[in-house]
Design a protein around this motif. Sequence first.
Motif, PDB file in Angstrom:
ATOM      1  N   MET A   1       0.827  -1.184   0.000  1.00 39.14           N
ATOM      2  CA  MET A   1       0.000   0.000   0.000  1.00 39.14           C
ATOM      3  C   MET A   1       0.856   1.226   0.000  1.00 39.14           C
ATOM      4  O   MET A   1       1.127   1.876  -0.966  1.00 39.14           O
ATOM      5  CB  MET A   1      -0.912   0.047   1.204  1.00 39.14           C
ATOM      6  N   SER A   2       1.601   1.458   1.028  1.00 38.06           N
ATOM      7  CA  SER A   2       1.732   2.827   1.351  1.00 38.06           C
ATOM      8  C   SER A   2       2.837   3.472   0.601  1.00 38.06           C
ATOM      9  O   SER A   2       3.715   2.888   0.018  1.00 38.06           O
ATOM     10  CB  SER A   2       1.982   2.982   2.798  1.00 38.06           C
ATOM     11  N   PHE A   5       7.183   7.882   2.649  1.00 40.83           N
ATOM     12  CA  PHE A   5       7.317   9.138   3.347  1.00 40.83           C
ATOM     13  C   PHE A   5       8.776   9.355   3.498  1.00 40.83           C
ATOM     14  O   PHE A   5       9.444   8.527   4.062  1.00 40.83           O
ATOM     15  CB  PHE A   5       6.719   9.068   4.719  1.00 40.83           C
ATOM     16  N   ARG A   7      11.717  10.721   5.253  1.00 37.25           N
ATOM     17  CA  ARG A   7      12.009  11.299   6.559  1.00 37.25           C
ATOM     18  C   ARG A   7      12.940  12.474   6.348  1.00 37.25           C
ATOM     19  O   ARG A   7      13.976  12.351   5.714  1.00 37.25           O
ATOM     20  CB  ARG A   7      12.694  10.272   7.448  1.00 37.25           C
ATOM     21  N   THR A  18      12.149   8.338  14.907  1.00 36.17           N
ATOM     22  CA  THR A  18      11.922   7.733  13.608  1.00 36.17           C
ATOM     23  C   THR A  18      10.430   7.689  13.410  1.00 36.17           C
ATOM     24  O   THR A  18       9.669   7.938  14.321  1.00 36.17           O
ATOM     25  CB  THR A  18      12.475   6.305  13.547  1.00 36.17           C
ATOM     26  N   GLY A  19      10.002   7.353  12.239  1.00 34.93           N
ATOM     27  CA  GLY A  19       8.581   7.208  12.017  1.00 34.93           C
ATOM     28  C   GLY A  19       8.010   8.453  11.377  1.00 34.93           C
ATOM     29  O   GLY A  19       8.146   9.534  11.877  1.00 34.93           O
ATOM     30  N   ARG A  20       7.389   8.278  10.234  1.00 34.34           N
ATOM     31  CA  ARG A  20       6.805   9.419   9.546  1.00 34.34           C
ATOM     32  C   ARG A  20       5.461   9.044   9.001  1.00 34.34           C
ATOM     33  O   ARG A  20       5.107   7.880   8.925  1.00 34.34           O
ATOM     34  CB  ARG A  20       7.683   9.849   8.381  1.00 34.34           C
ATOM     35  N   GLN A  21       4.718  10.017   8.608  1.00 37.23           N
ATOM     36  CA  GLN A  21       3.444   9.794   7.957  1.00 37.23           C
ATOM     37  C   GLN A  21       3.536  10.341   6.559  1.00 37.23           C
ATOM     38  O   GLN A  21       4.413  11.112   6.243  1.00 37.23           O
ATOM     39  CB  GLN A  21       2.334  10.510   8.720  1.00 37.23           C
ATOM     40  N   PRO A  22       2.565   9.934   5.744  1.00 38.81           N
ATOM     41  CA  PRO A  22       2.569  10.398   4.365  1.00 38.81           C
ATOM     42  C   PRO A  22       2.522  11.911   4.325  1.00 38.81           C
ATOM     43  O   PRO A  22       1.626  12.508   4.897  1.00 38.81           O
ATOM     44  CB  PRO A  22       1.294   9.803   3.779  1.00 38.81           C
ATOM     45  N   ARG A 122      -6.524   7.970  27.741  1.00 37.36           N
ATOM     46  CA  ARG A 122      -5.956   8.534  26.515  1.00 37.36           C
ATOM     47  C   ARG A 122      -5.407   9.930  26.800  1.00 37.36           C
ATOM     48  O   ARG A 122      -4.315  10.273  26.375  1.00 37.36           O
ATOM     49  CB  ARG A 122      -7.013   8.592  25.430  1.00 37.36           C
TER      50      ARG A 122
ATOM     51  N   THR B  84      -2.552   3.282  21.774  1.00 37.16           N
ATOM     52  CA  THR B  84      -3.872   2.840  21.358  1.00 37.16           C
ATOM     53  C   THR B  84      -4.292   1.776  22.352  1.00 37.16           C
ATOM     54  O   THR B  84      -3.712   0.698  22.393  1.00 37.16           O
ATOM     55  CB  THR B  84      -3.826   2.279  19.924  1.00 37.16           C
ATOM     56  N   ARG B 124      -5.546   7.834   4.746  1.00 37.10           N
ATOM     57  CA  ARG B 124      -4.694   6.664   4.890  1.00 37.10           C
ATOM     58  C   ARG B 124      -5.444   5.494   5.502  1.00 37.10           C
ATOM     59  O   ARG B 124      -5.197   4.336   5.187  1.00 37.10           O
ATOM     60  CB  ARG B 124      -3.516   7.020   5.778  1.00 37.10           C
ATOM     61  N   ASP B 147      -8.961   5.185  15.988  1.00 41.16           N
ATOM     62  CA  ASP B 147      -8.169   5.210  17.215  1.00 41.16           C
ATOM     63  C   ASP B 147      -6.688   5.315  16.863  1.00 41.16           C
ATOM     64  O   ASP B 147      -5.940   6.104  17.440  1.00 41.16           O
ATOM     65  CB  ASP B 147      -8.437   3.907  17.984  1.00 41.16           C
ATOM     66  N   LEU B 152      -1.767   8.823  15.956  1.00 46.97           N
ATOM     67  CA  LEU B 152      -0.653   9.161  15.064  1.00 46.97           C
ATOM     68  C   LEU B 152      -0.595  10.643  14.734  1.00 46.97           C
ATOM     69  O   LEU B 152       0.285  11.074  14.000  1.00 46.97           O
ATOM     70  CB  LEU B 152      -0.773   8.359  13.769  1.00 46.97           C
ATOM     71  N   ASP B 178      -1.980  -4.759   7.886  1.00 45.27           N
ATOM     72  CA  ASP B 178      -1.334  -4.061   6.766  1.00 45.27           C
ATOM     73  C   ASP B 178      -0.941  -2.642   7.161  1.00 45.27           C
ATOM     74  O   ASP B 178       0.153  -2.180   6.853  1.00 45.27           O
ATOM     75  CB  ASP B 178      -2.297  -4.002   5.567  1.00 45.27           C
ATOM     76  N   VAL B 179      -1.884  -1.979   7.832  1.00 40.82           N
ATOM     77  CA  VAL B 179      -1.611  -0.612   8.259  1.00 40.82           C
ATOM     78  C   VAL B 179      -0.395  -0.578   9.181  1.00 40.82           C
ATOM     79  O   VAL B 179       0.500   0.266   9.032  1.00 40.82           O
ATOM     80  CB  VAL B 179      -2.846  -0.033   8.991  1.00 40.82           C
ATOM     81  N   GLY B 182       2.776  -0.951   7.418  1.00 44.06           N
ATOM     82  CA  GLY B 182       3.128   0.308   6.754  1.00 44.06           C
ATOM     83  C   GLY B 182       3.845   1.248   7.712  1.00 44.06           C
ATOM     84  O   GLY B 182       4.844   1.864   7.369  1.00 44.06           O
ATOM     85  N   LEU B 183       3.318   1.335   8.929  1.00 46.76           N
ATOM     86  CA  LEU B 183       3.930   2.217   9.928  1.00 46.76           C
ATOM     87  C   LEU B 183       5.367   1.806  10.199  1.00 46.76           C
ATOM     88  O   LEU B 183       6.260   2.637  10.314  1.00 46.76           O
ATOM     89  CB  LEU B 183       3.151   2.162  11.241  1.00 46.76           C
ATOM     90  N   ARG B 185       7.325   0.108   8.248  1.00 45.13           N
ATOM     91  CA  ARG B 185       8.146   0.409   7.078  1.00 45.13           C
ATOM     92  C   ARG B 185       8.620   1.863   7.122  1.00 45.13           C
ATOM     93  O   ARG B 185       9.713   2.189   6.708  1.00 45.13           O
ATOM     94  CB  ARG B 185       7.329   0.169   5.810  1.00 45.13           C
ATOM     95  N   ASP B 186       7.753   2.712   7.645  1.00 40.30           N
ATOM     96  CA  ASP B 186       8.106   4.123   7.692  1.00 40.30           C
ATOM     97  C   ASP B 186       8.922   4.483   8.919  1.00 40.30           C
ATOM     98  O   ASP B 186       9.143   5.658   9.190  1.00 40.30           O
ATOM     99  CB  ASP B 186       6.838   4.965   7.647  1.00 40.30           C
ATOM    100  N   GLY B 187       9.305   3.478   9.688  1.00 38.65           N
ATOM    101  CA  GLY B 187      10.266   3.756  10.756  1.00 38.65           C
ATOM    102  C   GLY B 187       9.714   3.819  12.165  1.00 38.65           C
ATOM    103  O   GLY B 187      10.452   4.067  13.100  1.00 38.65           O
ATOM    104  N   THR B 188       8.397   3.634  12.349  1.00 39.06           N
ATOM    105  CA  THR B 188       7.847   3.675  13.696  1.00 39.06           C
ATOM    106  C   THR B 188       8.231   2.409  14.458  1.00 39.06           C
ATOM    107  O   THR B 188       8.265   1.327  13.880  1.00 39.06           O
ATOM    108  CB  THR B 188       6.304   3.778  13.643  1.00 39.06           C
TER     109      THR B 188
END
Lengths: 295, 324
Positions: A1-2, A5, A7, A18-22, A122, B84, B124, B147, B152, B178-179, B182-183, B185-188
């Motif tokens: 899918m994604s 992004f 960094r 670390t960690g990014r969003q689109p 939360r 979460t 997303r 949530d 995020l 899957d989601v 993806g996270l 993969r993006d380094g989280t």
Amino acid sequence: MSTQFERPESERTTGSTTGRQPGLERPEIRDTGLLRQSLTIVRRNLIHIKRMPEMLLDVTIQPVMFVLLFAFVFGGSIAVQGSPAGYREWLMAGIMGQTVAFASFIVAVGLTADIDKGIVDRMRSLPINPAAVLVGRSISSLLHSSIGIVIMSLTGLAVGWRIREGVLDAALAYFLLLLWGFAMIWLGILVGSAMRSVEAVNGLMFATMFPVTFLADTFAPTENMPSALRTVAEWNPLSSLVQAVRELWGNTGPAPADAALPLHHPVLSTIIWTVGLTAVLAPLALRAFQRRTAT
Amino acid sequence: MTSTPAIEADNLVKHFDDKVAVDGVSFSVPQGSVLGLLGPNGAGKTTTVRMMTTLSRPTSGTARVAGHDVVQDPRAVRRSMGLTGQAATVDELLTGRENIRLIGGLYGLTPGYIKRAGDELLERFSLTEAGDRIVKTYSGGMRRRLDLAVSLVAIPPVLFLDEPTTGLDPRSRVELWDVLRGLVRDGTTLLLTTQYLEEADQLADHIVVIDRGKVIEQGTAFELKNRSGQSAVVVTVSDAADLTRAEALLREVVDEVHLDEGARQLTAPADGLRAMTRIAGIFDDSDIELDDLGLKRPSLDDVFLRLTGHRAEEPTHETEEVAP
């Protein structure tokens, strides 16, 4: 899918991040302070009221029904002294006092629901002042009660209630009502933290607050009560508040000579009662909240 | 570059009155990896996560998130992580977008950023259309996704997920996986708790098994399965008539053979590939036709059963169906 992004380089150098969003770069988290954070929570609570207007029934239809019931059903059989327009006028301060006492109800139900649904957790997991959760809840509850006071004032005007003293006295009366509401918030936090479900809160509050708010000078003069009951009623902190508000609005004369001490100095007693109740309830409430949420 | 672990627990202990919920749990999660905290209900998973996310104070021991101590500097921890929780803790009376705005506002993010982030995240998580609907109308899967989207909004480098797929139908569960991939993969960096062995197997780089508050095993899914010992060689003959002969052949090299006539299968405990090669050789030299010859490693279920003496959890029907 994604997608992809990238960094930003700046992020890499900071090491532990670390960690990014689109298409988004990590935003700057700002500490906006207790007040802003509380108001953000208040706005959320106001959206709740907008979505579920029936949440306001307890400060609208219910007290208005009480005004009408007591004024027209019981009113004829209850004699009061010192009230220029009779029982209906005398009644108003009592109903407002009761409604503000029910602020504790509102806080407790809201808090229990939020704890139960994990909303409080939360919020506690966010980088905010932990007090914002309670302060936000309290401000919402005071707003909630204020709506009730406005509606009841209008209802009162319609059935013959009038403010017969000066503006300052009248304002002081409204202030005392809110002060009382503030003390009741702590009771609400205590009950809301101690009870496990909204149903339990409703049950407990209904079973206790109703008798307590009736066992006072709210709906009937204490003079005619059996003497033991009369003593209890006159020492009920709510009686001081109601007597103070009545006097400040010019809806009654001074308390009878044989009334209990607090009723002879109702404004001062109300302040002492609210400060005293807050001093006792606030630490208990905070401890209960802490125990409930931080374990 | 030497990098500090994104998450570290060092001998965490939590007592509730006289009950010990967590009893000396330690682990370390490198940046950008996924730790699966696996255990049955009541094992201490949620309590561990609550301590790591500053919601609950450890009785003793320490924990660090993104290098910050959870007791000494909870504020810094809260700035670096998202949580979460077990139940989807979104506000039912707010719309999806309002939920994001609420949390974004509490983070002190600018309205412009929150708007952009809201659009991106809703997109997303396939919630764009539902974004302006009240959450009450959402399905369970949509709530979970919202949530996660809410968690995020400030793009935390570390994300804690407490049983993220409990109660989801199989399709939503796979979508959520899957989601999460993806996270990562993006380094989280992710720490997720689960009762589902399969979920840990699917997502986690490293698995920590806890039971009754203690770590009873850790490693990769592969290591765990391997360490659990007994692999088995499974021989499937083409013709049921050959079963007896095949069994006799096998018995020459192994002590114990289990026969399943219906499936035309013979199963023999074998420690690894060497045994399997030997067995393959034996059949190669004979005239017995085989349909299949394979090495069966123990599943995580077997691992858990061996470690704890009890099943991980009654697997729900959903889990069973999801299993490939």
